[in-house]
Design an enzyme around this catalytic site. Sequence first.
Site, short mmCIF file in Angstrom:
data_model
loop_
_atom_site.label_atom_id
_atom_site.label_comp_id
_atom_site.label_asym_id
_atom_site.label_seq_id
_atom_site.Cartn_x
_atom_site.Cartn_y
_atom_site.Cartn_z
CE LYS A 120 -1.87 2.18 3.25
NZ LYS A 120 -2.58 2.69 4.62
CG ASP A 138 -7.41 3.28 1.85
OD1 ASP A 138 -8.30 3.06 0.99
OD2 ASP A 138 -7.49 4.49 2.04
#
Length: 214
Positions: A120, A138
């Site tokens: 991420k 996310d």
Amino acid sequence: MNQSEINETLRILQDVYGTQKCGLDFNSPYELLIATMLSAQCTDVRVNKVTAELFKDYNTPEKMLSLTEGELREKIKSCGLSNTKAKNILKTSHLLLSEFGGEVPKTMKELTSLPGVGRKTANVVMSNAFGIPAIAVDTHVFRVSNRLGLAKGKNVLEVEKGLRQNLPESSWSSTHHQLIWHGRKICSARNPKCDVCPLAHLCETRQLERSNLK
């Protein structure tokens, strides 16, 4: 979702959230890397308050390493997980100097070799610092993608793969931001505002709920 529905979803997201960008404040790839590391289990608003002070004097790997772990931990404590974050930030800063000439690398493999940097964070840096097409999944992107049916998955990697397959590469970075803002403003974890959602007529979860009520 079929391709026609995916295309309409992307069009609506662009119309509603097209101007939205990364919520973290930064002036360099290094600042974005550190800010993203600090954002784990913390809001962008809180991170921006912390980095506004931190980056005044410690906005390069060299400057960051002038801090002891205890000093850095004190400066970032309001972001949470300060023990782990301080250790990783200092280790990462050291590796940037020793392995990458003080520069933030641009590839997934190199970025994820840094302590505390997962997919991420790497995707956020690649997309926002270097303009490389990427999708950072996310909690908002994961939730909204699954609810809409844009990409299904039991974990963030499955959803990332699904989005990469279902969306044109040129839209990856912009759609990432748009899904985040949709999750924040309308498709919240609890009590989503389905009645005012511009995507309700396309949402698989919404349609399933309605069919169950019949």
